[in-house]
Design a protein around this motif. Structure first.
Motif, mmCIF file in Angstrom:
data_model
loop_
_atom_site.group_PDB
_atom_site.id
_atom_site.type_symbol
_atom_site.label_atom_id
_atom_site.label_comp_id
_atom_site.label_asym_id
_atom_site.label_seq_id
_atom_site.Cartn_x
_atom_site.Cartn_y
_atom_site.Cartn_z
ATOM 1 N N ALA A 1 10.932 -1.554 -7.090
ATOM 2 C CA ALA A 1 10.350 -0.242 -6.799
ATOM 3 C C ALA A 1 11.067 0.904 -7.518
ATOM 4 N N VAL A 2 12.253 0.670 -8.050
ATOM 5 C CA VAL A 2 12.978 1.764 -8.712
ATOM 6 C C VAL A 2 12.193 2.333 -9.892
ATOM 7 N N ASP A 3 11.258 1.580 -10.430
ATOM 8 C CA ASP A 3 10.460 2.056 -11.553
ATOM 9 C C ASP A 3 9.253 2.896 -11.120
ATOM 10 N N VAL A 4 8.943 2.900 -9.835
ATOM 11 C CA VAL A 4 7.746 3.603 -9.360
ATOM 12 C C VAL A 4 7.818 5.113 -9.631
ATOM 13 N N PRO A 5 8.902 5.821 -9.262
ATOM 14 C CA PRO A 5 8.900 7.272 -9.518
ATOM 15 C C PRO A 5 8.690 7.626 -10.995
ATOM 16 N N GLY A 6 9.348 6.933 -11.898
ATOM 17 C CA GLY A 6 9.175 7.202 -13.328
ATOM 18 C C GLY A 6 7.756 6.912 -13.793
ATOM 19 N N ALA A 7 7.195 5.807 -13.298
ATOM 20 C CA ALA A 7 5.817 5.455 -13.656
ATOM 21 C C ALA A 7 4.854 6.530 -13.159
ATOM 22 N N MET A 8 5.109 7.062 -11.975
ATOM 23 C CA MET A 8 4.228 8.088 -11.424
ATOM 24 C C MET A 8 4.372 9.408 -12.163
ATOM 25 N N MET A 9 5.592 9.757 -12.557
ATOM 26 C CA MET A 9 5.769 10.989 -13.340
ATOM 27 C C MET A 9 4.994 10.892 -14.655
ATOM 28 N N GLU A 10 5.076 9.724 -15.267
ATOM 29 C CA GLU A 10 4.343 9.520 -16.522
ATOM 30 C C GLU A 10 2.839 9.576 -16.285
ATOM 31 N N ARG A 11 2.377 8.896 -15.241
ATOM 32 C CA ARG A 11 0.950 8.845 -14.913
ATOM 33 C C ARG A 11 0.391 10.226 -14.616
ATOM 34 N N LEU A 12 1.196 11.036 -13.903
ATOM 35 C CA LEU A 12 0.753 12.373 -13.491
ATOM 36 C C LEU A 12 1.150 13.455 -14.492
ATOM 37 N N GLN A 13 1.806 13.033 -15.566
ATOM 38 C CA GLN A 13 2.239 13.956 -16.625
ATOM 39 C C GLN A 13 3.085 15.100 -16.068
ATOM 40 N N THR B 1 0.847 -1.188 0.000
ATOM 41 C CA THR B 1 0.000 0.000 0.000
ATOM 42 C C THR B 1 0.887 1.244 0.000
ATOM 43 N N HIS B 2 0.269 2.398 -0.202
ATOM 44 C CA HIS B 2 1.035 3.643 -0.203
ATOM 45 C C HIS B 2 1.718 3.909 1.139
ATOM 46 N N PRO B 3 1.019 3.792 2.280
ATOM 47 C CA PRO B 3 1.722 4.004 3.557
ATOM 48 C C PRO B 3 2.884 3.008 3.751
ATOM 49 N N GLN B 4 2.698 1.765 3.330
ATOM 50 C CA GLN B 4 3.785 0.784 3.428
ATOM 51 C C GLN B 4 4.958 1.187 2.537
ATOM 52 N N TYR B 5 4.660 1.731 1.375
ATOM 53 C CA TYR B 5 5.696 2.219 0.464
ATOM 54 C C TYR B 5 6.529 3.302 1.143
ATOM 55 N N LEU B 6 5.868 4.218 1.853
ATOM 56 C CA LEU B 6 6.589 5.282 2.548
ATOM 57 C C LEU B 6 7.530 4.710 3.605
ATOM 58 N N VAL B 7 7.056 3.716 4.353
ATOM 59 C CA VAL B 7 7.906 3.067 5.361
ATOM 60 C C VAL B 7 9.102 2.402 4.683
ATOM 61 N N LEU B 8 8.843 1.691 3.616
ATOM 62 C CA LEU B 8 9.931 1.006 2.903
ATOM 63 C C LEU B 8 10.923 2.005 2.323
ATOM 64 N N LEU B 9 10.443 3.124 1.797
ATOM 65 C CA LEU B 9 11.354 4.154 1.285
ATOM 66 C C LEU B 9 12.317 4.611 2.377
ATOM 67 N N ALA B 10 11.771 4.852 3.568
ATOM 68 C CA ALA B 10 12.619 5.281 4.690
ATOM 69 C C ALA B 10 13.635 4.191 5.045
ATOM 70 N N LEU B 11 13.201 2.944 5.051
ATOM 71 C CA LEU B 11 14.107 1.843 5.385
ATOM 72 C C LEU B 11 15.135 1.603 4.279
ATOM 73 N N TRP B 12 14.754 1.814 3.024
ATOM 74 C CA TRP B 12 15.722 1.662 1.934
ATOM 75 C C TRP B 12 16.801 2.735 2.017
ATOM 76 N N GLU B 13 16.466 3.888 2.601
ATOM 77 C CA GLU B 13 17.470 4.943 2.793
ATOM 78 C C GLU B 13 18.434 4.583 3.909
ATOM 79 N N GLY B 14 17.961 3.823 4.873
ATOM 80 C CA GLY B 14 18.815 3.426 5.985
ATOM 81 C C GLY B 14 18.078 2.530 6.948
ATOM 82 N N SER B 15 18.656 1.394 7.234
ATOM 83 C CA SER B 15 18.043 0.485 8.205
ATOM 84 C C SER B 15 19.154 -0.307 8.871
ATOM 85 N N PRO B 16 18.943 -0.800 10.057
ATOM 86 C CA PRO B 16 17.695 -0.731 10.824
ATOM 87 C C PRO B 16 17.452 0.676 11.365
ATOM 88 N N ARG B 17 16.200 0.913 11.703
ATOM 89 C CA ARG B 17 15.769 2.162 12.330
ATOM 90 C C ARG B 17 14.849 1.809 13.492
#
Length: 148
Positions: free
Chosen positions: A110-122, A38-54
């Protein structure tokens, strides 16, 4: 805009932000469903991908989420095999959240998510950066003590 128009719904920043937030999060839904999160889970994972454990506290501070909101989400991520939760080394009262191998591997998809969203949101990358900077200024303004 004059004072008589200040109360028009179309001029309300809170309305535009609320609708934009729901719309953008909704646009993320099908992209993230392909990853099984889900989107909230994505946010948690983004934070953990930047640095973990937290610690849970650090995650909450980073994501501006209270522990009551974060804890059930972490349990679901743990049940999905994406994170583990253990006592933080040297601090038995703190809970440390770490990525599992599956959680780390999900980053590659997930590396494709930002590009997919830029395209989706134009939006271009520069437009996203500009919008993000504006939103961060708004967030900061709401976090600062109000003068009155």
């Amino acid at each position: 805009m004059n004072q008589a128009e200040d109360l028009l719904l179309e001029h309300q920043l809170c309305f535009a932000l609320s609708v934009a937030s729901r719309s953008v999060v909704g646009a993320y839904r099908p992209v993230l469903e392909e990853l099984g999160i889900t989107h909230p889970q994505y946010l948690v994972l983004l934070a953990l991908w930047e640095g973990s454990p937290r610690t849970v506290r650090n995650l909450g501070d980073t994501l501006l989420m209270d522990p009551a909101t974060l804890s059930p989400m972490l349990k679901r991520l743990e049940s999905a095999g994406l994170v583990s939760r253990n006592r933080a080394p040297g601090n038995d009262r703190a809970l440390a959240v770490d990525l599992t191998d599956a959680g780390r591997a999900l980053r590659d998809k997930a590396v494709d998510v930002p590009g997919a969203m830029m395209e989706r949101l134009q939006l271009t990358r520069d437009q996203v950066l500009e919008l993000n900077a504006t939103m961060r200024r708004l967030i900061q303004a709401t976090q600062e003590p109000q003068q009155g």
